[in-house]
Design a protein around this motif. Structure first.
Motif, mmCIF file in Angstrom:
data_model
loop_
_atom_site.group_PDB
_atom_site.id
_atom_site.type_symbol
_atom_site.label_atom_id
_atom_site.label_comp_id
_atom_site.label_asym_id
_atom_site.label_seq_id
_atom_site.Cartn_x
_atom_site.Cartn_y
_atom_site.Cartn_z
ATOM 1 N N LEU A 42 1.313 -1.181 -0.065
ATOM 2 C CA LEU A 42 -0.414 -0.063 -0.185
ATOM 3 C C LEU A 42 0.905 1.670 0.258
ATOM 4 O O LEU A 42 0.755 2.183 -0.953
ATOM 5 C CB LEU A 42 -0.854 -0.208 1.203
ATOM 6 C CG LEU A 42 -2.058 1.718 1.884
ATOM 7 C CD1 LEU A 42 -2.888 1.539 0.397
ATOM 8 C CD2 LEU A 42 -2.287 1.252 2.407
ATOM 9 N N ILE A 43 1.540 1.653 0.797
ATOM 10 C CA ILE A 43 2.824 2.855 1.004
ATOM 11 C C ILE A 43 3.419 2.428 0.096
ATOM 12 O O ILE A 43 3.821 3.421 -0.381
ATOM 13 C CB ILE A 43 3.358 2.669 2.229
ATOM 14 C CG1 ILE A 43 2.688 2.451 3.180
ATOM 15 C CG2 ILE A 43 4.468 3.208 2.492
ATOM 16 C CD1 ILE A 43 1.536 3.212 3.906
ATOM 17 N N ASN A 44 4.077 1.307 -0.793
ATOM 18 C CA ASN A 44 4.571 1.888 -2.338
ATOM 19 C C ASN A 44 3.651 2.097 -3.615
ATOM 20 O O ASN A 44 4.432 2.627 -4.379
ATOM 21 C CB ASN A 44 5.590 0.180 -2.506
ATOM 22 C CG ASN A 44 6.571 -0.322 -1.907
ATOM 23 O OD1 ASN A 44 7.166 0.465 -0.601
ATOM 24 N ND2 ASN A 44 6.291 -1.495 -1.960
ATOM 25 N N PHE A 45 2.473 1.498 -3.270
ATOM 26 C CA PHE A 45 1.905 2.667 -4.675
ATOM 27 C C PHE A 45 1.243 3.875 -3.938
ATOM 28 O O PHE A 45 1.746 4.304 -4.773
ATOM 29 C CB PHE A 45 0.963 1.551 -4.076
ATOM 30 C CG PHE A 45 -1.021 1.862 -4.742
ATOM 31 C CD1 PHE A 45 -0.791 1.849 -6.816
ATOM 32 C CD2 PHE A 45 -1.928 3.242 -4.855
ATOM 33 C CE1 PHE A 45 -1.800 2.690 -7.276
ATOM 34 C CE2 PHE A 45 -2.420 3.327 -5.715
ATOM 35 C CZ PHE A 45 -2.551 3.147 -6.854
ATOM 36 N N LEU A 46 1.103 4.217 -3.007
ATOM 37 C CA LEU A 46 1.234 5.589 -2.908
ATOM 38 C C LEU A 46 2.129 6.392 -2.808
ATOM 39 O O LEU A 46 2.061 7.748 -3.083
ATOM 40 C CB LEU A 46 1.032 5.997 -1.244
ATOM 41 C CG LEU A 46 -0.446 5.583 -0.626
ATOM 42 C CD1 LEU A 46 -1.414 5.227 0.577
ATOM 43 C CD2 LEU A 46 -1.739 5.879 -1.801
#
Length: 226
Positions: A42-46
């Motif tokens: 999730l953090i990588n996508f954001l």
């Protein structure tokens, strides 16, 4: 037509996640942007898609690599405009308190009905938070960590009469235009009072302001209707 609400799902149970995505995408005003299987993904996508920022994230708590609590902390700090709704199997006071403390705008258990989930998403998008009676009781009973309760302590006389009125309407989930109409003032004036309240209470967002108001007894939860 209602404005489209962009949503990300973060849950390590693929079958559950796909089912929720299917359900949400059937709503005319919902768009599932991305599905993450853990907090790190999730953090990588954001981070990699800074121009594709969701309005709301439905966040599971127990996920591998980076759990929902830690992911919420990071997102709340780095992307403060994203609203996070906890969606989890855990319904104990400690889990609720922990997620509210790190910035969750709402808390849903996985046995909630589809109608409850859809309502929660719409309310959080419109008002910045949505706390059901169970969450309100956790806040009211002072289960949140002590630093949350003591932060920005002010006495009631430091709030103006109008600020107190605006605070009460905020806690009842009135939006800016509804508050303006009720008090016969302009929406810009409402925004000014809201900003003053955030500054005086050292709250980062509306959800934090509501927590502050309840814990410091500026409003009685029996007065709230959800």
């Amino acid at each position: 037509m209602d404005k489209v609400i962009n949503i990300i799902l973060a849950d390590d149970e693929e079958l559950f996640r796909r089912g929720i995505a299917f359900l949400l995408n059937r709503e005319n005003n919902f768009n599932v942007l991305f599905e993450a299987s853990n907090g790190s993904e999730l953090i990588n996508f954001l981070s990699a898609n800074a121009k594709v920022v969701p309005d709301i994230i439905l966040m599971d708590l127990k996920m591998p690599f980076l759990n929902g609590v830690e992911a919420t902390k990071i997102i709340h700090s780095t992307f403060p405009n994203i609203k996070i709704i906890a969606l989890t199997s855990y319904n104990t006071n400690s889990f609720i308190a922990n997620m509210i403390n790190v910035g969750a705008a709402s808390y849903l258990v996985k046995n909630a009905t589809p109608t409850e989930m859809i309502q929660t998403i719409n309310e959080v998008y419109k008002n910045g938070f949505y706390y059901n009676e169970n969450v309100l009781m956790v806040i009211h009973e002072g289960i949140l960590p002590s630093d949350t309760k003591s932060k920005g302590m002010i006495s009631e006389e430091h709030l103006t009469t109008r600020e107190k009125e605006v605070l009460q309407f905020i806690c009842q989930q009135f939006n800016t235009n509804e508050i303006a109409e009720a008090l016969c003032i302009s929406p810009r004036t409402v925004e000014g009072h809201r900003n003053n309240l955030l500054s005086k209470t050292e709250s980062k967002n509306i959800a934090g302001l509501v927590v502050y108001a309840i814990q410091n007894k500026f409003i009685d939860i029996d007065y709230l209707s959800f």
